[in-house]
Design a protein around this motif. Structure first.
Motif, PDB file in Angstrom:
ATOM      1  N   MET A  34      72.917 -17.009 -15.653  1.00  0.00           N
ATOM      2  CA  MET A  34      73.003 -16.054 -14.555  1.00  0.00           C
ATOM      3  C   MET A  34      72.121 -16.552 -13.409  1.00  0.00           C
ATOM      4  N   ALA A  35      72.608 -16.397 -12.193  1.00  0.00           N
ATOM      5  CA  ALA A  35      71.876 -16.857 -10.999  1.00  0.00           C
ATOM      6  C   ALA A  35      71.673 -15.708 -10.035  1.00  0.00           C
ATOM      7  N   ALA A  36      70.535 -15.727  -9.370  1.00  0.00           N
ATOM      8  CA  ALA A  36      70.215 -14.740  -8.322  1.00  0.00           C
ATOM      9  C   ALA A  36      69.683 -15.503  -7.111  1.00  0.00           C
ATOM     10  N   PRO A  37      69.884 -14.951  -5.928  1.00  0.00           N
ATOM     11  CA  PRO A  37      69.395 -15.659  -4.733  1.00  0.00           C
ATOM     12  C   PRO A  37      67.883 -15.900  -4.805  1.00  0.00           C
ATOM     13  N   GLY A  38      67.478 -17.073  -4.347  1.00  0.00           N
ATOM     14  CA  GLY A  38      66.051 -17.363  -4.273  1.00  0.00           C
ATOM     15  C   GLY A  38      65.368 -16.576  -3.164  1.00  0.00           C
ATOM     16  N   VAL A  39      64.068 -16.426  -3.261  1.00  0.00           N
ATOM     17  CA  VAL A  39      63.300 -15.669  -2.262  1.00  0.00           C
ATOM     18  C   VAL A  39      62.772 -16.648  -1.212  1.00  0.00           C
ATOM     19  N   PRO A  40      63.126 -16.482   0.072  1.00  0.00           N
ATOM     20  CA  PRO A  40      62.621 -17.394   1.110  1.00  0.00           C
ATOM     21  C   PRO A  40      61.111 -17.229   1.289  1.00  0.00           C
ATOM     22  N   TRP A  41      60.490 -18.189   2.004  1.00  0.00           N
ATOM     23  CA  TRP A  41      59.028 -18.169   2.156  1.00  0.00           C
ATOM     24  C   TRP A  41      58.535 -16.919   2.867  1.00  0.00           C
ATOM     25  N   TYR A  42      59.368 -16.363   3.748  1.00  0.00           N
ATOM     26  CA  TYR A  42      58.965 -15.157   4.493  1.00  0.00           C
ATOM     27  C   TYR A  42      59.407 -13.888   3.778  1.00  0.00           C
ATOM     28  N   VAL A  43      59.945 -14.010   2.549  1.00  0.00           N
ATOM     29  CA  VAL A  43      60.416 -12.910   1.710  1.00  0.00           C
ATOM     30  C   VAL A  43      61.693 -12.303   2.282  1.00  0.00           C
ATOM     31  N   ASN A  44      61.571 -11.574   3.405  1.00  0.00           N
ATOM     32  CA  ASN A  44      62.757 -11.060   4.096  1.00  0.00           C
ATOM     33  C   ASN A  44      62.372 -10.678   5.525  1.00  0.00           C
ATOM     34  N   THR A  55      44.850 -15.572  10.037  1.00  0.00           N
ATOM     35  CA  THR A  55      46.026 -16.346   9.652  1.00  0.00           C
ATOM     36  C   THR A  55      46.033 -16.608   8.151  1.00  0.00           C
ATOM     37  N   ALA A  56      44.898 -16.983   7.607  1.00  0.00           N
ATOM     38  CA  ALA A  56      44.810 -17.226   6.169  1.00  0.00           C
ATOM     39  C   ALA A  56      45.119 -15.961   5.379  1.00  0.00           C
ATOM     40  N   MET A  57      44.641 -14.826   5.869  1.00  0.00           N
ATOM     41  CA  MET A  57      44.906 -13.562   5.179  1.00  0.00           C
ATOM     42  C   MET A  57      46.393 -13.227   5.223  1.00  0.00           C
ATOM     43  N   ALA A  58      47.030 -13.453   6.388  1.00  0.00           N
ATOM     44  CA  ALA A  58      48.469 -13.172   6.499  1.00  0.00           C
ATOM     45  C   ALA A  58      49.268 -14.079   5.574  1.00  0.00           C
ATOM     46  N   MET A  59      48.899 -15.369   5.517  1.00  0.00           N
ATOM     47  CA  MET A  59      49.601 -16.289   4.628  1.00  0.00           C
ATOM     48  C   MET A  59      49.409 -15.889   3.172  1.00  0.00           C
ATOM     49  N   PHE A  60      48.221 -15.458   2.826  1.00  0.00           N
ATOM     50  CA  PHE A  60      47.963 -15.018   1.457  1.00  0.00           C
ATOM     51  C   PHE A  60      48.827 -13.805   1.108  1.00  0.00           C
ATOM     52  N   MET A  61      48.967 -12.894   2.051  1.00  0.00           N
ATOM     53  CA  MET A  61      49.800 -11.713   1.815  1.00  0.00           C
ATOM     54  C   MET A  61      51.261 -12.109   1.627  1.00  0.00           C
ATOM     55  N   VAL A  62      51.735 -13.076   2.447  1.00  0.00           N
ATOM     56  CA  VAL A  62      53.124 -13.520   2.308  1.00  0.00           C
ATOM     57  C   VAL A  62      53.346 -14.156   0.938  1.00  0.00           C
ATOM     58  N   VAL A  63      52.409 -15.013   0.525  1.00  0.00           N
ATOM     59  CA  VAL A  63      52.539 -15.674  -0.773  1.00  0.00           C
ATOM     60  C   VAL A  63      52.557 -14.645  -1.900  1.00  0.00           C
ATOM     61  N   MET A  64      51.649 -13.675  -1.829  1.00  0.00           N
ATOM     62  CA  MET A  64      51.594 -12.667  -2.879  1.00  0.00           C
ATOM     63  C   MET A  64      52.870 -11.821  -2.908  1.00  0.00           C
ATOM     64  N   MET A  65      53.375 -11.448  -1.733  1.00  0.00           N
ATOM     65  CA  MET A  65      54.593 -10.639  -1.686  1.00  0.00           C
ATOM     66  C   MET A  65      55.797 -11.444  -2.159  1.00  0.00           C
ATOM     67  N   ARG A  66      55.845 -12.718  -1.788  1.00  0.00           N
ATOM     68  CA  ARG A  66      56.960 -13.555  -2.253  1.00  0.00           C
ATOM     69  C   ARG A  66      56.927 -13.682  -3.775  1.00  0.00           C
ATOM     70  N   GLN A  67      55.734 -13.884  -4.325  1.00  0.00           N
ATOM     71  CA  GLN A  67      55.640 -13.987  -5.768  1.00  0.00           C
ATOM     72  C   GLN A  67      56.038 -12.681  -6.442  1.00  0.00           C
ATOM     73  N   ALA A  68      55.643 -11.569  -5.833  1.00  0.00           N
ATOM     74  CA  ALA A  68      56.028 -10.268  -6.386  1.00  0.00           C
ATOM     75  C   ALA A  68      57.546 -10.082  -6.333  1.00  0.00           C
ATOM     76  N   ALA A  69      58.158 -10.533  -5.225  1.00  0.00           N
ATOM     77  CA  ALA A  69      59.615 -10.428  -5.108  1.00  0.00           C
ATOM     78  C   ALA A  69      60.307 -11.314  -6.141  1.00  0.00           C
ATOM     79  N   ILE A  70      59.760 -12.515  -6.347  1.00  0.00           N
ATOM     80  CA  ILE A  70      60.335 -13.412  -7.361  1.00  0.00           C
ATOM     81  C   ILE A  70      60.222 -12.790  -8.743  1.00  0.00           C
TER      82      ILE A  70
END
Length: 439
Positions: A127-137, A12-27
């Motif tokens: 200029m505004a762009a949609p924010g990235v949700p916690w689950y990215v997409n 679970t911790a690894m999955a959450m870490f991956m989500v956080v990293m991907m969300r940051q990359a998307a941002i």
């Protein structure tokens, strides 16, 4: 179970870490695109302010003049307040993240404020762009959740199998121990093939069972021998009373009473020895103190006369740390044994060796064969010669004496002698008292 839970938490911790990293990359990716568009549009706006009312509806842009008034905006921002109240330096830009605000109710947006120069002053491009949700997409969330569930499931199944396999020997040990009862102490736990902690545990358990079986067998033998020795005087007493009652008028009651008194004295001595054995087995001893072994032996020899002469050679100043009553009992047991077997004399010698007090009690009797020198220290064990000389003995005197010596940190053994028996007790000397001094 604990291992599976730990692995599930790690997954679970690894999955959450991956989500956080991907969300940051998307941002970061969204910000880079937003900044690139802002730089391009800012370059164009320096020459001519574009008409944003004709822009595509998926773009959210405001252009603010030097007075802070919206000069133009995309259709979705027409007549709306400024997207950001942040005003960066002229040569910098600012990025803000806002959610559910006055400008964007119920939505999250990334807002970039980009200043640019014109001939009449500094303008700002918002200029505004949609924010990235916690689950990215959703495209990422579904496979991520599926992979997490699969990984947790596989980990849980593997952990369960590994733990079950590892605990099989423990279950076997528990099953074997459950079959061991007080009446079946001969059963042992089979040792695993491999040398590991479980094998060490099994060997420790089996050694404990060996000691337990030995102790129980010793108690059973003790109870059997005690019952036999108590039954003999009781049987003799019953026979004497029944014979006297068969003809009470002609019975010699005085002779009967004397005979009964001898049996009672024997039972009393046996019961006293049994009580002493019980006290020694539980480790119960009196107060320990520094004792002059020389004076104790001298006092006992002077207090009780013996049937045969006692020659004494006592070294003065032999001190031990012990219990006075127990050492007195030990000495008298040795003297009683020597008196029963002596032909003409007993010799008592007390010597002082380095760190050790040595007491020797010798008689000039028939002696003890080398193969029987340990037998005499077993409870209720009596040699043939001893039974002839003293039929009323209990066979507990020497075992009690040895046990007292051992409780004092010493030994009691039967050793070689030119004639008769030679019993040797060794005890550690009492610590020398500290001598104080002044500097």
């Amino acid at each position: 179970m604990l291992a599976g839970l730990v692995m599930a938490l790690l997954c679970t911790a690894m999955a959450m870490f991956m989500v956080v990293m991907m969300r940051q990359a998307a941002i970061d990716h969204g910000f880079e695109q937003l900044l690139a568009r802002a730089v391009t549009m800012g370059s164009q706006a320096r020459l001519q302010i574009p008409d944003l009312a004709k822009r595509a509806p998926d773009q959210t842009i405001q252009i603010v003049d030097p007075a802070g008034v919206v000069a133009t905006a995309t259709p979705d921002m027409a007549g709306r307040p400024l997207m950001s109240q942040v005003h960066p330096d002229v040569d910098a830009f600012a990025v803000t993240h806002t959610c559910d605000g006055q400008v964007f109710p119920g939505r999250c947006r990334i807002v970039l404020v980009y200043p640019f120069h014109r001939h009449d002053g500094v303008w700002e491009l918002l200029m505004a762009a949609p924010g990235v949700p916690w689950y990215v997409n959703s495209e990422l969330l579904v496979p991520l959740v599926a992979g997490w569930a699969l990984l947790v499931g596989v980990t849980a199944a593997g952990s369960y199998r590994i733990v079950s396999k590892a605990l099989e020997p423990v279950c076997d040990i528990s099953g074997n121990l459950a079959r061991i009862t007080a009446s079946d102490l001969g059963h042992r736990v089979p040792a695993p093939r491999y040398r590991d902690e479980l094998r060490d545990l099994v060997e420790t358990v089996n050694r404990t069972l060996d000691r337990t079986q030995s102790a129980v067998q010793q108690q059973l033998d003790f109870a059997s021998d005690a019952s036999h020795d108590l039954r003999s005087p009781l049987t003799a007493m019953r026979t004497q009373i029944e014979e006297a009652l068969m003809d009470p008028h002609h019975a010699d009651w005085l002779r009967t009473a004397n005979a009964l008194l001898e049996s009672v004295e024997r039972m009393q001595a046996l019961i006293g020895d049994l009580l002493q054995i019980a006290r020694l087995d539980t480790g119960v001893t009196g107060n320990r103190e520094a004792i002059s072994l020389t004076e104790l032996v001298q006092r006992e020899l002077d207090r009780q006369p013996r049937k045969v002469p006692v020659h004494q050679h006592l070294t003065p100043g032999v001190n031990v740390d012990g219990e006075r009553i127990g050492l007195t009992r030990l000495l008298n047991n040795l003297l009683d044994n020597a008196e029963r077997h002596a032909e003409s004399a007993i010799t008592v010698t007390l010597e002082l060796h380095p760190g050790t007090a040595v007491l020797l009690v010798c008689d000039d009797g028939e002696g003890i064969a080398p193969e029987q020198r340990e037998v005499i220290f077993k409870r209720f064990a009596r040699l043939k010669a001893s039974r002839v000389r003293d039929p009323g003995g209990t066979g507990l005197g020497l075992p009690i004496a040895r046990q007292i010596a051992q409780l004092h940190g010493g030994t009691l053994t039967a050793e070689d002698s030119p004639r008769g028996a030679r019993l040797v007790m060794r005890l550690p000397l009492a610590p020398a008292p500290r001598q104080g001094g002044s500097s």
